[in-house]
Design a protein around this motif. Structure first.
Motif, PDB file in Angstrom:
ATOM      1  N   ARG A   1       6.115   4.316  -6.075  1.00 60.49           N
ATOM      2  CA  ARG A   1       6.848   5.571  -6.230  1.00 60.49           C
ATOM      3  C   ARG A   1       7.697   5.901  -5.009  1.00 60.49           C
ATOM      4  O   ARG A   1       8.718   6.556  -5.130  1.00 60.49           O
ATOM      5  CB  ARG A   1       5.872   6.721  -6.514  1.00 60.49           C
TER       6      ARG A   1
ATOM      7  N   PHE B   1       0.634  14.431  -4.029  1.00 60.67           N
ATOM      8  CA  PHE B   1      -0.430  13.540  -3.558  1.00 60.67           C
ATOM      9  C   PHE B   1      -0.524  13.509  -2.039  1.00 60.67           C
ATOM     10  O   PHE B   1      -1.612  13.420  -1.471  1.00 60.67           O
ATOM     11  CB  PHE B   1      -0.208  12.124  -4.092  1.00 60.67           C
TER      12      PHE B   1
ATOM     13  N   CYS C   1      -4.585   2.960  -9.499  1.00 56.51           N
ATOM     14  CA  CYS C   1      -3.116   2.886  -9.447  1.00 56.51           C
ATOM     15  C   CYS C   1      -2.605   1.463  -9.256  1.00 56.51           C
ATOM     16  O   CYS C   1      -1.405   1.217  -9.369  1.00 56.51           O
ATOM     17  CB  CYS C   1      -2.577   3.789  -8.346  1.00 56.51           C
TER      18      CYS C   1
ATOM     19  N   GLU D   1       1.557   4.549  -8.179  1.00 59.87           N
ATOM     20  CA  GLU D   1       1.042   5.240  -9.355  1.00 59.87           C
ATOM     21  C   GLU D   1       1.271   4.338 -10.554  1.00 59.87           C
ATOM     22  O   GLU D   1       2.388   3.849 -10.769  1.00 59.87           O
ATOM     23  CB  GLU D   1       1.753   6.573  -9.581  1.00 59.87           C
ATOM     24  N   GLY D   2       0.218   4.092 -11.333  1.00 64.36           N
ATOM     25  CA  GLY D   2       0.350   3.319 -12.557  1.00 64.36           C
ATOM     26  C   GLY D   2       0.930   1.936 -12.375  1.00 64.36           C
ATOM     27  O   GLY D   2       1.699   1.463 -13.227  1.00 64.36           O
TER      28      GLY D   2
ATOM     29  N   PHE E   1       5.220  13.518  -7.986  1.00 66.01           N
ATOM     30  CA  PHE E   1       3.911  12.876  -7.840  1.00 66.01           C
ATOM     31  C   PHE E   1       3.588  12.676  -6.371  1.00 66.01           C
ATOM     32  O   PHE E   1       2.495  13.017  -5.905  1.00 66.01           O
ATOM     33  CB  PHE E   1       3.871  11.530  -8.565  1.00 66.01           C
TER      34      PHE E   1
ATOM     35  N   LYS F   1      -3.387  -0.548  -6.379  1.00 64.56           N
ATOM     36  CA  LYS F   1      -3.234  -0.946  -4.977  1.00 64.56           C
ATOM     37  C   LYS F   1      -4.155  -2.108  -4.598  1.00 64.56           C
ATOM     38  O   LYS F   1      -3.720  -3.033  -3.905  1.00 64.56           O
ATOM     39  CB  LYS F   1      -3.431   0.248  -4.043  1.00 64.56           C
TER      40      LYS F   1
ATOM     41  N   HIS G   1      -7.174   5.193  -0.437  1.00 60.97           N
ATOM     42  CA  HIS G   1      -6.841   6.340  -1.300  1.00 60.97           C
ATOM     43  C   HIS G   1      -6.769   7.610  -0.459  1.00 60.97           C
ATOM     44  O   HIS G   1      -6.462   8.680  -0.961  1.00 60.97           O
ATOM     45  CB  HIS G   1      -7.904   6.514  -2.398  1.00 60.97           C
TER      46      HIS G   1
ATOM     47  N   GLY H   1      -2.685   5.393  -2.888  1.00 61.41           N
ATOM     48  CA  GLY H   1      -2.603   5.940  -4.238  1.00 61.41           C
ATOM     49  C   GLY H   1      -3.983   6.278  -4.769  1.00 61.41           C
ATOM     50  O   GLY H   1      -4.996   5.919  -4.165  1.00 61.41           O
ATOM     51  N   PRO H   2      -4.030   6.964  -5.900  1.00 60.90           N
ATOM     52  CA  PRO H   2      -5.327   7.331  -6.486  1.00 60.90           C
ATOM     53  C   PRO H   2      -6.039   6.122  -7.072  1.00 60.90           C
ATOM     54  O   PRO H   2      -5.443   5.042  -7.224  1.00 60.90           O
ATOM     55  CB  PRO H   2      -4.931   8.331  -7.586  1.00 60.90           C
TER      56      PRO H   2
END
Length: 370
Positions: A214, A234, A41, A209-210, A230, A43, A193, A37-38
């Motif tokens: 997801r 990604f 997020c 995410e967040g 999303f 992780k 990432h 994830g970005p």
């Protein structure tokens, strides 16, 4: 057996900042599992909470069937490799590898012998007396892995261990890491990432995410059938084209950028006439044509980007508001300003409703009482 089970695992920092929002996840015994994830997020927070370096504010962590939620890191049967490797600069490679055994009160002769044996296994035998400052980035990474291996943990937790390496070294380290994990058969959770890294290394991937999961699936699943827009945007070295669409022709077609395209087979019975959706197609699943094709997106080339073995072409569609990207084989790229057509592989197209992959028919409209 060293599977990992997370039940509604939550982490909320002081001030109400929610880092994890109730994560349910099982990592199988011996699996190489990636958290992807970005930045921001959640992780790394999830990895640190599994390790016991962060205290969970809700839920539980089980490793090998044992509830370790309240246990300190040293009692969880895990070993962790950090992004900066966290090697002690004043110790030799052998001393660094032996340090966890020293903490466990293993005798000097036994821990030194074990450290040297592990160093040999990872190609560090000739570097045992050097200090970290005398090693290359790849050698430091191997020393950190050797230190983790020396205790024979049930679980490896890797927090972006390749991010400090240059591009060439990352590829070599990636191959080495996957081979090592296969040989050891140790349950491994790997944070990154870099989606290419996750797809190349992992048996399964969790996209975050967040503070939420997801999608969880194999690399093939998350690449070919992203569960939401999303994940679709990604995952992939080139982002998926996500285009506004409307169902037409009695539900048999979708209108995209002024052109009618067939409804993907997976959604043929799940869409309704006039419904507004998002049409998703990866640049790799579009074919370039210099000649008019019926079910295709028409436009003018605005940008051509060199990807090495292929070209990424941006096509400004004829409707004047939409652009689409197409991967074109080398030596076949069109010139900027050229008119062309992007032909989708219908079986690879996806439809999204309210950000989620269409897997069910739309809900019936509410009936207004007379």
């Amino acid at each position: 057996m060293a599977d990992i089970t997370l039940n509604w695992l939550a982490k909320v920092y002081p001030g109400g900042v929610r880092a994890l929002g109730g994560v349910d996840l099982t990592v199988r015994d011996g699996e190489f599992f990636a958290l992807l994830g970005p930045s921001g997020c959640g992780k790394s927070t999830l990895l640190r909470t599994i390790a016991g370096l962060e205290a969970a504010t809700g839920g539980s962590v089980h490793i090998g069937g044992r509830d370790v939620t309240a246990l300190p890191p040293g009692d969880r049967g895990i070993a962790m490799v950090f992004q900066d490797y966290a090697l002690f600069p004043h110790m030799t490679v052998t001393e660094n590898i032996a340090y966890p055994l020293k903490i466990k009160k293993v005798g000097r002769a036994e821990r030194t012998a074990k450290a040297r044996e592990t160093a040999e296994e990872l190609g560090l035998g000739h570097l045992g007396e050097r200090r970290p400052g005398q090693l290359s980035g790849g050698q430091q990474q191997r020393a950190a892995l050797a230190r983790a291996m020396a205790c024979h943990p049930g679980v490896f937790l890797l927090d972006e261990p390749l991010s400090n390496l240059d591009a060439r070294m990352r590829l070599e380290a990636r191959t080495f890491l996957k081979k090592l994990q296969r040989e050891l058969g140790v349950t491994t959770v790997f944070v990154t990432h870099d989606q290419a890294e996750a797809l190349a290394l992992a048996d399964r991937v969790a996209v975050m995410e967040g503070g939420e999961l997801r999608q969880v699936g194999t690399p093939t699943e998350v690449f070919r059938r992203p569960a939401g827009t999303f994940v679709a945007s990604f995952i992939g070295s080139t982002p998926m084209n996500l285009l506004e669409a409307r169902v037409t022709d009695g539900g048999r077609a979708v209108l995209v950028a002024g052109r009618e395209l067939p409804v993907p087979e997976h959604a043929a019975s799940l869409v309704a006439e006039g419904e507004k959706l998002v049409y998703g197609i990866r640049p790799e699943y579009l074919r370039w044509s210099d000649e008019a094709v019926g079910a295709a997106l028409e436009g003018t080339v605005s940008v051509v980007e060199n990807l090495g073995s292929a070209q990424l072409v941006t096509l400004e569609c004829a409707d004047g508001t939409t652009s689409v990207q197409v991967v074109v084989p080398e030596d076949h790229e069109p010139a900027v300003g050229t008119r062309g057509w992007a032909v989708p592989r219908g079986e690879r197209a996806l439809l999204y409703r309210d950000g989620s992959l269409v897997t069910a028919a739309p809900a019936p409209a509410a009936q207004v009482p007379a």
